[in-house]
Scaffold this active site. Sequence first.
Site, PDB file in Angstrom:
ATOM      1  N   LYS A 112      -9.514  11.268  -3.144  1.00 12.68           N
ATOM      2  CA  LYS A 112      -8.351  11.804  -3.843  1.00 12.68           C
ATOM      3  C   LYS A 112      -8.642  13.118  -4.555  1.00 12.68           C
ATOM      4  CE  LYS A 112      -5.408   7.848  -4.271  1.00 12.68           C
ATOM      5  NZ  LYS A 112      -4.632   6.959  -5.125  1.00 12.68           N
ATOM      6  N   LYS A 195      -5.751   4.979   7.146  1.00  7.89           N
ATOM      7  CA  LYS A 195      -4.956   3.813   6.756  1.00  7.89           C
ATOM      8  C   LYS A 195      -3.505   4.212   6.526  1.00  7.89           C
ATOM      9  CE  LYS A 195      -5.837   4.057   1.859  1.00  7.89           C
ATOM     10  NZ  LYS A 195      -6.171   3.500   0.605  1.00  7.89           N
ATOM     11  N   LYS A 198       1.080   6.120   1.560  1.00  6.57           N
ATOM     12  CA  LYS A 198       2.187   6.960   1.127  1.00  6.57           C
ATOM     13  C   LYS A 198       1.950   8.396   1.577  1.00  6.57           C
ATOM     14  CE  LYS A 198       4.739   8.682  -2.653  1.00  6.57           C
ATOM     15  NZ  LYS A 198       4.677   9.308  -3.940  1.00  6.57           N
TER      16      LYS A 198
HETATM   17  P1  TYM Z   1      -1.863   0.185  -4.219  1.00 11.40           P
HETATM   18  O1  TYM Z   1      -0.500   0.191  -4.789  1.00 11.40           O
HETATM   19  O2  TYM Z   1      -2.414   1.455  -3.688  1.00 11.40           O
HETATM   20  O3  TYM Z   1      -1.968  -0.902  -3.071  1.00 11.40           O
HETATM   21  C1  TYM Z   1      -1.487  -2.228  -3.279  1.00 11.40           C
HETATM   22  C2  TYM Z   1      -2.230  -3.202  -2.371  1.00 11.40           C
HETATM   23  O4  TYM Z   1      -2.002  -2.853  -1.002  1.00 11.40           O
HETATM   24  C3  TYM Z   1      -3.241  -2.747  -0.316  1.00 11.40           C
HETATM   25  N1  TYM Z   1      -3.104  -1.729   0.719  1.00 11.40           N
HETATM   26  C4  TYM Z   1      -3.352  -1.947   2.007  1.00 11.40           C
HETATM   27  N2  TYM Z   1      -3.772  -3.035   2.675  1.00 11.40           N
HETATM   28  C5  TYM Z   1      -3.927  -2.931   4.014  1.00 11.40           C
HETATM   29  N3  TYM Z   1      -3.681  -1.786   4.707  1.00 11.40           N
HETATM   30  C6  TYM Z   1      -3.252  -0.665   4.084  1.00 11.40           C
HETATM   31  N4  TYM Z   1      -2.989   0.439   4.784  1.00 11.40           N
HETATM   32  C7  TYM Z   1      -3.070  -0.711   2.676  1.00 11.40           C
HETATM   33  N5  TYM Z   1      -2.668   0.203   1.752  1.00 11.40           N
HETATM   34  C8  TYM Z   1      -2.690  -0.442   0.573  1.00 11.40           C
HETATM   35  C9  TYM Z   1      -4.244  -2.368  -1.400  1.00 11.40           C
HETATM   36  O5  TYM Z   1      -5.560  -2.720  -1.037  1.00 11.40           O
HETATM   37  C10 TYM Z   1      -3.745  -3.165  -2.572  1.00 11.40           C
HETATM   38  O6  TYM Z   1      -4.241  -4.491  -2.534  1.00 11.40           O
HETATM   39  N6  TYM Z   1      -5.763  -0.175  -7.164  1.00 11.40           N
HETATM   40  C11 TYM Z   1      -4.776  -1.088  -6.608  1.00 11.40           C
HETATM   41  C12 TYM Z   1      -3.776  -1.543  -7.631  1.00 11.40           C
HETATM   42  C13 TYM Z   1      -4.416  -2.327  -8.757  1.00 11.40           C
HETATM   43  C14 TYM Z   1      -4.982  -3.616  -8.654  1.00 11.40           C
HETATM   44  C15 TYM Z   1      -5.450  -3.919  -9.957  1.00 11.40           C
HETATM   45  C16 TYM Z   1      -5.142  -4.514  -7.609  1.00 11.40           C
HETATM   46  C17 TYM Z   1      -4.550  -1.907 -10.039  1.00 11.40           C
HETATM   47  N7  TYM Z   1      -5.173  -2.876 -10.779  1.00 11.40           N
HETATM   48  C18 TYM Z   1      -6.093  -5.129 -10.235  1.00 11.40           C
HETATM   49  C19 TYM Z   1      -5.782  -5.740  -7.893  1.00 11.40           C
HETATM   50  C20 TYM Z   1      -6.241  -6.013  -9.184  1.00 11.40           C
HETATM   51  C21 TYM Z   1      -4.088  -0.393  -5.425  1.00 11.40           C
HETATM   52  O7  TYM Z   1      -4.724   0.087  -4.558  1.00 11.40           O
HETATM   53  O8  TYM Z   1      -2.750  -0.371  -5.393  1.00 11.40           O
END
Ligand code: TYM
Length: 331
Positions: A112, A195, A198
């Site tokens: 990022k 992957k 967004k």
């Molecule tokens: P975020 O919003 O980016 O993603 C939310 C969840 O979706 C999964 N994910 C995917 N899984 C498979 N293939 C993909 N292309 C893909 N894109 C996203 C992410 O692995 C995630 O599980 N940092 C976290 C948010 C967070 C969180 C936490 C999660 C903040 N605090 C505590 C668990 C526990 C995140 O990536 O959000």
Amino acid sequence: MKPLLFSGVKPTSTPHLGNYIGALAQWTKLQHDYPCLFSIVDLHAITVPQDPVELREHTLAIAATYLAIGIDPARATLFVQSEVPEHAELSWLLGTITKLGELERMTQFKDKSQKEGAERAGLGLFAYPVLMAADILLYRSTVVPVGDDQMQHLELTRLIARRFNERFGDLFPIPQALVQKVGARVMSLQHPDRKMSKSDATDGGTIWLTDSADVIRKKIMRAVTDTEGGITYDAERKPAVANLMEMYHHMTGMHLDAIEREFSGKGYGDFKKALAEAVVAHLAPISQKLAVYQNDRGELQRILDAGRDHARALAADTISRVRSLMGIGRA
Ligand code: TYM
């Protein structure tokens, strides 16, 4: 230690099929096995610039999505991260025992910050994994279902928990990541080496849960495929079709070898048509419910109020123990 499950999604957009397959879809099953907390992690969202009006819209949209996919607010606690200020407080406290080198190694930060260079990246982006550790440890959670891209952050959370316990006394259980075997990393329809996300959404590589049936069909029919034909699963040699097969598995419940049998002798066109219909059929009831919840703001607010109150009560207990173990404030 009592089992407790925590997970969250950033309100940077409405969720996409990667979020759904990688994380959200598991939650609906897991809510029957564990007490669950599902957060909308807005403090994480602002580690990259957000439009303030859109951020609030997306916060409610994610909450509505949780309900639309079948999370039951009578079973699970749904809440907005920033409404429980103990997340930010614990993040600061844990930041004091986290090393710069550990954060510099995080690949998400490297990715990022790549565009502008680490020098210009925000402190929030750098500290993102510490806030994530705080989210999890604030509830002394034991189980954390995430997609594959969050595994490194989970490892760091475990390290921070162990370090805290060694230095100040046993408080935190060491949480386990829960990553599924198939679909932990859903790839872009246009770039099967990246992957689904967004940021890769401009050219039709990402399917949003809110996409209309026609848009879903178009995106899937235009998805890139591999040079070698045939519907067989080989993630190394045929990553594009492997990705589509994993999607099909999640949309229909059909196993990969059964999919191979079903489409043996058929071409990509037939398979894509079947996949498009499967995605449309799977997402239709979700997007219908999503619209209902999004229009019933009162119900949504009531659920998030109750979730916040419950989360705060749990958080207050952990924070008071952390303060006491660290010697913060007065006795
Ligand atoms: P975020 O919003 O980016 O993603 C939310 C969840 O979706 C999964 N994910 C995917 N899984 C498979 N293939 C993909 N292309 C893909 N894109 C996203 C992410 O692995 C995630 O599980 N940092 C976290 C948010 C967070 C969180 C936490 C999660 C903040 N605090 C505590 C668990 C526990 C995140 O990536 O959000």
